[in-house]
Design an enzyme around this catalytic site. Structure first.
Site: not given
Length: 313
Positions: A19, A105, A107, A109-110, A113-114, A146
Site C-alpha cells: 500500500k 521489508v 519500508g 508499505m505494510a 500487515s499484508a 494496517d
C-alpha cells in the site's frame, strides 16, 4: 464445538498487495497510546504471496529480497494471524506458512500487515472455515491497524487508529514509482520522532494539542475522478518530517525523483520507501531508471494502483 470440514487442498496460496498512504494525517497521542488517523490507503501492484500447507506443528519460512530481515518465529505477524484464527475456532495452529516476499521489508508499505492478511485467508480456506468477510476483518483489526486494509485492498479511508475502513471510489489507474532504501525504519520510532518534533516546535503532541485529523476532500475528489494532477497536489504525510529526521538521506531520494520529472513525491507511510506519483507508464520507466542510476536508493520499482486485496491464487 463442531469441527469444520477441512479443505481437501494440501496448500492454499494467497496474494496480498503493498500500500501507499496518499494521505496520512496524524492526530495527537490519545490516552490509549495510539494516534488518531485520517489515513487514505491505496493498494498498489507489488505483492507478497503467503502459502499455508498442512503440517504437524507450526512452521514459518520466508524467501525473496531481504528474507533474512523477516522474523521466522511466533513474533511474525503472519504466524500470529494463524494462531489467532486457530484459537478462535478451537483448532491447533499446525500449519507451515511460507511467505514469498516482494514488498519491501520495513519500508512503510505494510508488507508485514499484508502477510498477516494473507495468512488469515490462506489458513481460513485450508482449514475449511470459510469465515464471513466481516469476521476476518475483525481479526485483522485485532492484529494491527494496517491489516484490515491489506485484506480489503482497493482504496479506503482508515480512521480511528487506521482500522476503521470506509471504501473509496477510484476513477482510474494511477502510476507510481517506489524507491527502495537500504535498511528499514521502525514505525514506532517514527511516531515517537513525530511526537518529539511536535513537542519541540510548539504546543505539544497530545490529542488535546493537535487538531483532529480529517480526510482531504480535494484528495478524495482526485481519487474519484482519476485526476493525477489533482492527486499530486493533495498528497500529504504527517510522518514525513519524522522519517526525514531519522533518515536525512531520504531528502536526496525525493529530490532526485522530482528532478527526473515526477509531479509529486512523498515518503510512503513511516518510510523509508519513497513514493513518486507519475503521469504514465513511460514516465514511470524513465523516473525509475533515473532513481536507480542516481545511487540515492537501492532500486526503484514502477507499478500502478489501485490493486485488489488478499486474493486466492
Amino acid at each position: 464445538m463442531t469441527q469444520p470440514a477441512a479443505s481437501t487442498a494440501d496448500t492454499v496460496t494467497v496474494r496480498v498487495p503493498a500500500k501507499v498512504n496518499v494521505q496520512l494525517s496524524v492526530g495527537g497521542v490519545r490516552p490509549d497510546g495510539f494516534h488518531g488517523l485520517a489515513n487514505v490507503f491505496l493498494a498498489v501492484g507489488l505483492y507478497d504471496s503467503v502459502s499455508a500447507t498442512r503440517a504437524d506443528a507450526p512452521l514459518l519460512t520466508v524467501s525473496g529480497p531481504d528474507a533474512a530481515l523477516v522474523p521466522q518465529d511466533r513474533t511474525n505477524l503472519a504466524a500470529r494471524a494463524a494462531a489467532l484464527l486457530a484459537a478462535r475456532h478451537g483448532l491447533a495452529a499446525d500449519v507451515h506458512l511460507h511467505i514469498a516476499k516482494d514488498i519491501p521489508v520495513a519500508g512503510g508499505m505494510a508488507g508485514g500487515s499484508a502477510d498477516a492478511a494473507g495468512a488469515l485467508l490462506a489458513c481460513d480456506r485450508l482449514w475449511g472455515l470459510n469465515s464471513p468477510r466481516e469476521e476476518l476483518l475483525e481479526l485483522c483489526a485485532e492484529l494491527g491497524s494496517d491489516v484490515p486494509f491489506s485484506f480489503a485492498g482497493g482504496a479506503a479511508l482508515g480512521e480511528g487508529r487506521g482500522e476503521l475502513l470506509t471504501p473509496l471510489e477510484v476513477g482510474g489507474t494511477f502510476h507510481w514509482v517506489f524507491a527502495v532504501a537500504d535498511g528499514g525504519l521502525s514505525t514506532p520510532a517514527v511516531y515517537r520522532e513525530c511526537d518529539r518534533l511536535r513537542e519541540a516546535a510548539g504546543p505539544g503532541s497530545s490529542a488535546a494539542d493537535v487538531p483532529e485529523p480529517a480526510a482531504s476532500q480535494e484528495l478524495l475528489t482526485a481519487l474519484r475522478t482519476g485526476d493525477t494532477g489533482a492527486l499530486a497536489a493533495a498528497l500529504r504525510n504527517d510522518l514525513q518530517p519524522a522519517a526525514l529526521s531519522l533518515r536525512p538521506s531520504l531528502a536526496e531520494t525525493l529530490e532526485t525523483g522530482l528532478a527526473a520529472g515526477a509531479p509529486a513525491a512523498l515518503v510512503s507511510g513511516s518510510g523509508p520507501t519513497c513514493a513518486f506519483l507519475v503521469a504514465d507508464p513511460d514516465s514511470a520507466t524513465r523516473i525509475a531508471q533515473a532513481l536507480t542510476a542516481s545511487g540515492t536508493c537501492r532500486g526503484a520499482r514502477a507499478t500502478t494502483g489501485p490493486a485488489p486485496g488478499a486474493s486466492l491464487v
